[in-house]
Design an enzyme around this catalytic site. Structure first.
Site: not given
Ligand SMILES: Nc1ncnc2c1ncn2[C@@H]1O[C@H](COP(=O)(O)OP(=O)(O)OP(=O)(O)O)[C@@H](O)[C@H]1O
Length: 401
Positions: A41-43, A45, A47-49, A64, A156
């Site tokens: 559901v998310g990618d 910087t 990690g992938s979520v 994550k 952030d």
């Molecule tokens: N608890 C959660 N439930 C559902 N989706 C989530 C959750 N946590 C994160 N996500 C999804 O995953 C995406 C990326 O998560 P996150 O920001 O924690 O990762 P990151 O690697 O730190 O990203 P960034 O590049 O923003 O620093 C979020 O924008 C969100 O859409």
């Protein structure tokens, strides 16, 4: 159940050794054994979520999976995300349930949230109602007030890091969170450009929790218009865009800013008068405009704290319900509907590029604007302890719930 909210790394080390004796190490393959990964559901910087299901309880969670390998759990517990999130217990801060390390891969298990604010905004044509915006912002300021009061600032905040399920919104992604008591200078890359406070853009190493308040001003404006308020294409263009909206700072409005600019040999564009925000945000009421204007003050000292923002007339119709008494509904008298049904999966498309980590802002603005094309990817640094030799263990940190 052992709780690790206040104990140090050494105590955690003892616990983990004990945990390993009682819980033999298993090879869990590529995903944490207790969970079934359903969909990415998310990618981000780091990690992938994934949306995942706890095989035993059936609980839906977000996992994550960190991109970097972690060869010892000392490294993991020193991560800011772990250090800061394990101390947070608030209904508007996304809950970290577990940290798991298997086969040198680190997983964070979070409560699952349906959308992020960016997903809710991006294809939307109809504006959000002020009631919806007020309800979200009231909750985010409550989460921020809690976090700031506990001694952390996020650094952030952006729509992607504000997660929504029905009427509830929660702050996520503590990868950059900082202890207020930690000592400046803060030298590493901070925050996504469009929401980055001017003192950070001008490379102040002494910024404060007010960087979160600036970001909230920009996010609030975006919620009203569905367009970013300061969509800079580079750091220099970001400052230029801010000047275009709130006017060039003067020795009255931000004396420290003029000093900062002098230090790095930067010249603000001369005599931009700025525009009244009601012109740019015509759908917002006077109270909303007034709050956004004070949040987006050049001078961090003139921005309200989160606790002060909650007292603003914009939130007059909201009231605080202690978490223990909440029926699980919204905190505003008139609970709004988020208005979107079904699941919007995260698009991996990034809205920002062209960040120049540690780029020096020198010379005049036109020279700076030409920097826009030099941008590369977003780079952030994490504090990492020295890597230790690889061990195949599972570590579970049980958090206060
Ligand atoms: N608890 C959660 N439930 C559902 N989706 C989530 C959750 N946590 C994160 N996500 C999804 O995953 C995406 C990326 O998560 P996150 O920001 O924690 O990762 P990151 O690697 O730190 O990203 P960034 O590049 O923003 O620093 C979020 O924008 C969100 O859409």
């Amino acid at each position: 159940m052992q709780v690790f909210s206040e104990i140090g790394v050494e105590s955690l080390a003892h616990f983990c050794n004990a945990f390993l004796i009682q819980n033999p190490v298993k090879d869990f393959g590529k995903t944490p054994s207790r969970y079934k990964l359903i969909k990415e559901v998310g990618d981000g910087t780091f990690g992938s979520v994934w949306r995942a299901i706890n095989k035993l309880s059936g609980e839906v969670v977000a996992i994550k999976k960190m991109k970097k390998k972690y060869y010892s759990w000392e490294e993991c517990v020193n991560l800011r995300e772990v250090k800061s999130l394990r101390r947070m217990n608030h209904p508007n801060i996304v809950k970290l349930k577990e940290v798991i390390r298997e086969n040198d891969i680190l997983y964070f298990v979070f409560e699952y949230m349906e959308f992020n604010l960016y997903q809710l905004m991006k294809h939307r044509e109809k504006l959000f109602s002020e009631v919806e915006i007020r309800n979200w912002c009231f909750q985010v300021f409550q989460g921020l007030a809690y976090m700031h009061q506990r001694g952390y600032f996020h650094r952030d905040l952006k729509p992607e890091n504000l997660l929504v399920t029905k009427d509830i919104i929660k702050i996520a992604d503590f990868g950059l969170a900082r202890e207020i008591s930690s000592h400046p200078p803060y030298t590493e890359y901070v925050s996504t450009r469009w929401y980055r406070a001017p003192e950070v853009l001008l490379q102040s190493y002494l910024y404060t929790l007010k960087v979160d308040m600036w970001a909230m001003g920009a996010i609030m404006a975006e919620l009203f218009t569905l367009h970013p308020l300061f969509p800079g294409t580079s750091e220099a263009d970001e400052i230029y865009k801010i000047c275009g909206v709130i006017g060039t700072p003067t020795k009255d409005s931000w004396p420290d800013g003029l000093n900062l600019a002098r230090t790095i040999n930067y010249q603000f564009p001369p005599q931009f008068a700025g525009v009244h925000l009601s012109v740019l945000i015509p759908s917002a009421t006077e109270d909303a405009i007034n709050l956004i204007t004070s949040l987006c003050s050049w001078d961090p000292c003139k921005r309200p704290t989160a606790a002060e923002a909650l007292q603003h007339p914009f939130f007059q119709s909201c009231f605080y319900v202690p978490p223990s008494l909440r029926p699980g509904a919204a905190v505003c008298r008139t609970p709004p509907s988020v208005g979107v049904r079904g699941t919007l999966e995260q698009q991996s498309a990034r809205r920002y590029s062209g960040v120049l980590p540690n780029a020096k802002l020198t010379g005049n603005l036109s020279a700076l604007k030409s920097n826009a094309s030099l941008g590369t990817g977003v780079q952030r640094k994490l504090e990492m302890v020295k890597q230790h030799q690889s061990t195949r263990i599972e570590m579970v940190v049980v958090l206060r719930t």
